[in-house]
Design an enzyme around this catalytic site. Structure first.
Site, PDB file in Angstrom:
ATOM      1  N   THR A 138       4.630  -4.580 -11.579  1.00 18.80           N
ATOM      2  CA  THR A 138       5.197  -4.875 -10.269  1.00 18.80           C
ATOM      3  C   THR A 138       5.376  -6.376 -10.044  1.00 18.80           C
ATOM      4  OG1 THR A 138       4.673  -4.764  -7.911  1.00 18.80           O
ATOM      5  CG2 THR A 138       2.814  -4.748  -9.389  1.00 18.80           C
ATOM      6  N   ASP A 139       6.310  -6.708  -9.151  1.00 14.47           N
ATOM      7  CA  ASP A 139       6.482  -8.117  -8.773  1.00 14.47           C
ATOM      8  C   ASP A 139       5.303  -8.625  -7.937  1.00 14.47           C
ATOM      9  OD1 ASP A 139       7.003  -6.695  -6.443  1.00 14.47           O
ATOM     10  OD2 ASP A 139       8.964  -7.579  -6.060  1.00 14.47           O
ATOM     11  N   GLU A 140       4.477  -7.674  -7.418  1.00 12.44           N
ATOM     12  CA  GLU A 140       3.384  -8.095  -6.533  1.00 12.44           C
ATOM     13  C   GLU A 140       2.335  -8.929  -7.264  1.00 12.44           C
ATOM     14  OE1 GLU A 140       1.888  -5.394  -3.693  1.00 12.44           O
ATOM     15  OE2 GLU A 140       3.828  -4.457  -3.359  1.00 12.44           O
ATOM     16  N   TYR A 190      -4.574  -3.711  -4.976  1.00 12.54           N
ATOM     17  CA  TYR A 190      -3.563  -3.067  -5.826  1.00 12.54           C
ATOM     18  C   TYR A 190      -2.950  -4.084  -6.786  1.00 12.54           C
ATOM     19  CZ  TYR A 190       1.139  -1.610  -7.200  1.00 12.54           C
ATOM     20  OH  TYR A 190       2.273  -1.364  -7.927  1.00 12.54           O
ATOM     21  N   LYS A 203      -3.072  -4.385 -10.910  1.00 10.15           N
ATOM     22  CA  LYS A 203      -1.881  -4.379 -11.781  1.00 10.15           C
ATOM     23  C   LYS A 203      -1.841  -5.663 -12.611  1.00 10.15           C
ATOM     24  CE  LYS A 203       1.092  -1.721 -11.973  1.00 10.15           C
ATOM     25  NZ  LYS A 203       1.268  -0.452 -12.760  1.00 10.15           N
TER      26      LYS A 203
HETATM   27  P1  NAD Z   1       3.431   7.112  -7.575  1.00  9.64           P
HETATM   28  O1  NAD Z   1       2.185   6.832  -6.804  1.00  9.64           O
HETATM   29  O2  NAD Z   1       4.548   7.824  -6.904  1.00  9.64           O
HETATM   30  O3  NAD Z   1       3.069   7.943  -8.898  1.00  9.64           O
HETATM   31  C1  NAD Z   1       1.952   7.660  -9.681  1.00  9.64           C
HETATM   32  C2  NAD Z   1       1.733   8.845 -10.626  1.00  9.64           C
HETATM   33  O4  NAD Z   1       0.600   8.548 -11.459  1.00  9.64           O
HETATM   34  C3  NAD Z   1       1.407  10.167  -9.905  1.00  9.64           C
HETATM   35  O5  NAD Z   1       2.149  11.212 -10.471  1.00  9.64           O
HETATM   36  C4  NAD Z   1      -0.086  10.361 -10.163  1.00  9.64           C
HETATM   37  O6  NAD Z   1      -0.471  11.723 -10.194  1.00  9.64           O
HETATM   38  C5  NAD Z   1      -0.243   9.690 -11.518  1.00  9.64           C
HETATM   39  N1  NAD Z   1      -1.611   9.216 -11.754  1.00  9.64           N
HETATM   40  C6  NAD Z   1      -2.401   8.497 -10.923  1.00  9.64           C
HETATM   41  N2  NAD Z   1      -3.594   8.276 -11.485  1.00  9.64           N
HETATM   42  C7  NAD Z   1      -3.556   8.862 -12.718  1.00  9.64           C
HETATM   43  C8  NAD Z   1      -4.483   8.969 -13.795  1.00  9.64           C
HETATM   44  N3  NAD Z   1      -5.716   8.427 -13.694  1.00  9.64           N
HETATM   45  N4  NAD Z   1      -4.100   9.604 -14.919  1.00  9.64           N
HETATM   46  C9  NAD Z   1      -2.855  10.158 -15.016  1.00  9.64           C
HETATM   47  N5  NAD Z   1      -1.960  10.111 -14.016  1.00  9.64           N
HETATM   48  C10 NAD Z   1      -2.297   9.462 -12.884  1.00  9.64           C
HETATM   49  O7  NAD Z   1       3.887   5.707  -8.133  1.00  9.64           O
HETATM   50  P2  NAD Z   1       5.365   5.136  -8.372  1.00  9.64           P
HETATM   51  O8  NAD Z   1       5.855   4.528  -7.115  1.00  9.64           O
HETATM   52  O9  NAD Z   1       6.161   6.156  -9.071  1.00  9.64           O
HETATM   53  O10 NAD Z   1       5.036   3.933  -9.366  1.00  9.64           O
HETATM   54  C11 NAD Z   1       4.970   4.152 -10.772  1.00  9.64           C
HETATM   55  C12 NAD Z   1       4.570   2.858 -11.453  1.00  9.64           C
HETATM   56  O11 NAD Z   1       5.524   1.859 -11.151  1.00  9.64           O
HETATM   57  C13 NAD Z   1       3.214   2.303 -11.010  1.00  9.64           C
HETATM   58  O12 NAD Z   1       2.564   1.776 -12.137  1.00  9.64           O
HETATM   59  C14 NAD Z   1       3.571   1.191 -10.039  1.00  9.64           C
HETATM   60  O13 NAD Z   1       2.587   0.183 -10.048  1.00  9.64           O
HETATM   61  C15 NAD Z   1       4.876   0.702 -10.610  1.00  9.64           C
HETATM   62  N6  NAD Z   1       5.818   0.119  -9.663  1.00  9.64           N
HETATM   63  C16 NAD Z   1       6.189   0.825  -8.534  1.00  9.64           C
HETATM   64  C17 NAD Z   1       7.126   0.266  -7.668  1.00  9.64           C
HETATM   65  C18 NAD Z   1       7.571   1.004  -6.429  1.00  9.64           C
HETATM   66  O14 NAD Z   1       8.308   0.421  -5.622  1.00  9.64           O
HETATM   67  N7  NAD Z   1       7.213   2.253  -6.220  1.00  9.64           N
HETATM   68  C19 NAD Z   1       7.673  -0.986  -7.948  1.00  9.64           C
HETATM   69  C20 NAD Z   1       7.260  -1.682  -9.089  1.00  9.64           C
HETATM   70  C21 NAD Z   1       6.337  -1.100  -9.955  1.00  9.64           C
HETATM   71  O1  DAU Z   2       7.011  -4.726  -4.820  1.00 15.29           O
HETATM   72  C1  DAU Z   2       6.745  -3.605  -5.598  1.00 15.29           C
HETATM   73  C2  DAU Z   2       5.739  -2.727  -4.892  1.00 15.29           C
HETATM   74  O2  DAU Z   2       6.431  -2.099  -3.814  1.00 15.29           O
HETATM   75  C3  DAU Z   2       5.098  -1.677  -5.795  1.00 15.29           C
HETATM   76  O3  DAU Z   2       4.348  -2.330  -6.786  1.00 15.29           O
HETATM   77  C4  DAU Z   2       4.188  -0.749  -4.984  1.00 15.29           C
HETATM   78  O4  DAU Z   2       3.687   0.282  -5.830  1.00 15.29           O
HETATM   79  C5  DAU Z   2       5.010  -0.133  -3.873  1.00 15.29           C
HETATM   80  O5  DAU Z   2       4.175   0.666  -3.059  1.00 15.29           O
HETATM   81  C6  DAU Z   2       5.659  -1.226  -3.029  1.00 15.29           C
HETATM   82  O6  DAU Z   2       4.652  -1.979  -2.312  1.00 15.29           O
HETATM   83  P1  DAU Z   2       4.882  -2.451  -0.796  1.00 15.29           P
HETATM   84  O7  DAU Z   2       3.566  -2.692  -0.182  1.00 15.29           O
HETATM   85  O8  DAU Z   2       5.887  -3.528  -0.714  1.00 15.29           O
HETATM   86  O9  DAU Z   2       5.569  -1.095  -0.211  1.00 15.29           O
HETATM   87  P2  DAU Z   2       5.349  -0.308   1.158  1.00 15.29           P
HETATM   88  O10 DAU Z   2       6.421   0.724   1.219  1.00 15.29           O
HETATM   89  O11 DAU Z   2       3.948   0.134   1.364  1.00 15.29           O
HETATM   90  O12 DAU Z   2       5.657  -1.417   2.266  1.00 15.29           O
HETATM   91  C7  DAU Z   2       6.900  -2.110   2.285  1.00 15.29           C
HETATM   92  C8  DAU Z   2       6.840  -3.117   3.431  1.00 15.29           C
HETATM   93  O13 DAU Z   2       6.791  -2.398   4.674  1.00 15.29           O
HETATM   94  C9  DAU Z   2       5.590  -3.978   3.423  1.00 15.29           C
HETATM   95  O14 DAU Z   2       5.937  -5.289   3.848  1.00 15.29           O
HETATM   96  C10 DAU Z   2       4.659  -3.327   4.427  1.00 15.29           C
HETATM   97  C11 DAU Z   2       5.622  -2.721   5.424  1.00 15.29           C
HETATM   98  N1  DAU Z   2       5.154  -1.468   6.090  1.00 15.29           N
HETATM   99  C12 DAU Z   2       4.742  -0.439   5.305  1.00 15.29           C
HETATM  100  C13 DAU Z   2       4.307   0.744   5.870  1.00 15.29           C
HETATM  101  C14 DAU Z   2       3.808   1.881   4.999  1.00 15.29           C
HETATM  102  C15 DAU Z   2       5.217  -1.342   7.471  1.00 15.29           C
HETATM  103  O15 DAU Z   2       5.629  -2.283   8.183  1.00 15.29           O
HETATM  104  N2  DAU Z   2       4.797  -0.173   8.029  1.00 15.29           N
HETATM  105  C16 DAU Z   2       4.320   0.879   7.284  1.00 15.29           C
HETATM  106  O16 DAU Z   2       3.919   1.918   7.883  1.00 15.29           O
END
Ligand code: NAD
Ligand code: DAU
Length: 379
Positions: A148-150, A173, A177
Site C-alpha cells: 500500500t501507499d500508506e 495497519y 504493511k
Molecule cells: P480485504 O480485507 O478485502 O481482503 C483480505 C483477504 O485476506 C480476505 O479474503 C481475508 O479472508 C483474507 N485473509 C485475512 N487474513 C488471512 C490469513 N491470516 N490467512 C489467509 N487469508 C487471510 O482486502 P483488500 O482490500 O482486498 O486488500 C488486499 C491487499 O491489498 C491487502 O494486502 C492490502 O493491504 C492491499 N491494498 C489494498 C488497497 C485497497 O484500497 N483496498 C490498496 C492498496 C493495497
Molecule cells: O491507500 C491505500 C489504502 O486504502 C489501503 O492500503 C487500505 O487497505 C484501504 O483500506 C484504504 O485505506 P484508507 O484508510 O484510505 O480507506 P478507508 O476507506 O477506510 O478511508 C478512506 C478515507 O475516508 C480516509 O481518509 C478515512 C475516511 N473515512 C473513512 C470511513 C470508513 C471517513 O471519513 N468516514 C468513514 O466512515
C-alpha cells in the site's frame, strides 16, 4: 521503454498461481480478471475467510473459469498448511493479497495486524523460499507482494510518493504493511528469492467490503443512515478503479523485475467530502431524491481518525514508463458504475454483512460518539 511480457515464456508449463487472500475485494477481482484474460492459467486461492473474505464473490464465475480456480480454506500463518500446498503442486508464482486491511480496525485492535500482516507474510516467505530452494532456485519463480501507499505516511499539499520515498507509516495497519515490505525486500537481498513489491493507492469497485469509505457511504445513503465524515473531510486519497489495479498486477507479474518496487496510482485525487457529495448526487438522481429528501442532509462530521494521514498521491511514472501500464478507467464513470453495481447487488451486501460486521459498525461509530461527547480520542 516498455518491456514485453517475458515471464510466461520462462515457464515449462502453463502458470499455476498461488493467490493468498483471493476471497477478499482485490483478490477476487484479480482472480476473475486473470482467469478471463489468461485462458491457460490456473489459480489456487488460499484464504482464511475472515469477515472480509467471501466465496459469494465467485458466484458469477463461468463453468470453464471455475475449473481453473481451486479454493483452499487455510491461513497464511499456518506453516504446515503452506508447506503441504507447496509440496502438492508446481507453483509458478505467489500473489500475496492476504492481510488485515482496514485502518480503523487496526486502531481498535492492532494485534491481528501484526499477526497476519507481519507473521503471516514471514511464514509465507519461509514456505516459498523452502519450495524455491528445493526446486533448484528457478529464475522463473515470482513472489509478488501487494502492498500500500500508506507505508510512505502523509503528504502535504504538494508532491507524490515515488518508489524511493522514505517509509513513515502512521497507523498500526500501515506499520504492519511496512514491516511486511521490509521482510519481502530482505528475502530478495539475502536469499535471492525473486520478490517484487507493489505499493498501491485506494481501490474502489465491485465486491469491496462495506466498511470502507465508498461502499459504506453508498449503503448508508441507500438506507438513509448518517454519513460519518471524519474530521473536516478534507483528507485526500488517490483513487484507483480495482480493475486497473488488476491489470497493473498482471503487468508486474509478467514483465516486472525481481527485487524492484512499482508504485500504482489512479491519478484521481479527491477529498473525502468531495467523494461523499458525488455519491449523494449519483444516488439521489437514481433514487429520485431531492430538496428536503436529499442525501446531503445525512452528512455528519464526526471526530477524526487518530493518526489520520492528510493526503496520499502516487507517482506511477515508473510502471508507466517501464511496463507500459496506465489506468484506463475514468474516475467519474467508474464511480457511477460502482454505485450501479451496489444497487444491483444488494443481496450480496446483505450476505456479507454478518453479525460481526454489525458489531464492528456499532463499535467504531459509537466510539466516535463517545469522543464527541467529551472523551479523548486515542492517539
Ligand atoms: P480485504 O480485507 O478485502 O481482503 C483480505 C483477504 O485476506 C480476505 O479474503 C481475508 O479472508 C483474507 N485473509 C485475512 N487474513 C488471512 C490469513 N491470516 N490467512 C489467509 N487469508 C487471510 O482486502 P483488500 O482490500 O482486498 O486488500 C488486499 C491487499 O491489498 C491487502 O494486502 C492490502 O493491504 C492491499 N491494498 C489494498 C488497497 C485497497 O484500497 N483496498 C490498496 C492498496 C493495497
Ligand atoms: O491507500 C491505500 C489504502 O486504502 C489501503 O492500503 C487500505 O487497505 C484501504 O483500506 C484504504 O485505506 P484508507 O484508510 O484510505 O480507506 P478507508 O476507506 O477506510 O478511508 C478512506 C478515507 O475516508 C480516509 O481518509 C478515512 C475516511 N473515512 C473513512 C470511513 C470508513 C471517513 O471519513 N468516514 C468513514 O466512515
Amino acid at each position: 521503454m516498455k518491456k514485453s511480457s517475458c515471464w510466461p515464456k520462462l515457464l515449462s508449463s502453463s502458470p499455476l498461481l498461488l493467490v493468498t487472500g483471493g476471497a477478499g475485494f482485490i483478490g477476487s477481482n484479480f482472480i476473475r480478471y486473470t482467469l478471463a484474460r489468461r485462458p491457460l492459467w490456473r489459480i489456487l486461492n488460499l484464504d482464511a475467510l475472515t469477515y472480509a473474505g467471501n466465496l459469494a464473490n465467485f458466484d458469477d464465475l463461468s463453468a470453464q473459469d471455475r475449473e481453473r480456480h481451486r479454493f483452499i480454506h487455510g491461513d497464511i500463518r499456518d506453516l504446515a498448511c503452506l508447506r503441504r500446498l507447496f509440496e502438492q503442486d508446481e507453483i509458478s508464482a505467489v500473489i500475496h493479497f492476504a492481510a488485515e486491511s482496514h485502518v480503523d480496525r487496526s486502531i481498535l485492535g492492532p494485534e491481528a495486524f501484526v499477526d497476519t500482516n507481519v507473521l503471516g507474510t514471514f511464514r509465507l516467505l519461509e514456505a516459498a523460499r523452502a519450495y524455491w530452494e528445493g526446486k533448484g532456485r528457478p529464475a522463473a519463480f515470482r513472489f509478488l507482494h501487494v502492498s500500500t501507499d500508506e507505508v510512505y505516511g502523509s503528504l502535504g499539499p504538494q508532491g507524490r510518493f515515488c518508489e524511493d520515498s522514505p517509509y513513515d507509516p502512521s497507523s498500526p495497519y500501515s506499520a504492519s504493511k511496512a514491516s511486511s515490505d521490509h521482510f519481502v525486500r530482505a528475502y530478495f537481498r539475502t536469499y535471492g528469492l525473486p520478490t517484487i513489491i507493489t505499493n498501491c493507492s485506494n481501490n474502489y469497485g465491485p465486491y469491496q467490503f462495506p466498511e470502507k469509505l465508498i461502499p459504506l457511504m453508498i449503503m448508508n445513503i441507500i438506507e438513509k443512515k448518517p454519513l460519518p465524515v471524519y474530521g473536516d473531510g478534507q483528507n485526500i486519497r488517490d483513487w484507483l478503479y480495482v480493475l486497473d489495479h488488476c491489470q497493473a498486477l498482471l503487468s508486474v507479474l509478467e514483465a516486472g523485475t525481481p527485487g524492484e518496487t512499482y508504485n500504482i496510482g489512479g491519478g484521481a485525487e479527491r477529498s473525502n467530502i468531495n467523494i461523499v457529495h458525488k455519491l449523494c448526487d449519483l444516488l439521489d438522481s437514481r433514487l429520485g431524491r431531492s430538496g428536503a429528501d436529499s442525501s446531503y442532509h445525512l452528512i455528519r462530521f464526526v471526530p477524526d481518525r487518530p493518526g489520520h494521514d492528510r493526503r496520499y498521491a502516487i507517482d506511477s511514472s515508473k510502471i508507466q514508463r517501464e511496463l507500459g501500464w496506465r489506468p484506463e478507467h475514468d474516475f467519474e464513470h467508474a464511480l457511477a458504475a460502482t454505485v450501479d453495481w451496489y444497487l444491483q447487488h444488494l443481496d450480496w451486501v446483505e450476505a456479507v454483512r454478518s453479525g460481526e460486521y454489525r458489531r464492528w459498525i456499532s463499535l467504531n461509530y459509537q466510539k466516535r460518539d463517545e469522543w464527541c461527547r467529551g472523551g479523548e480520542a486515542p492517539g
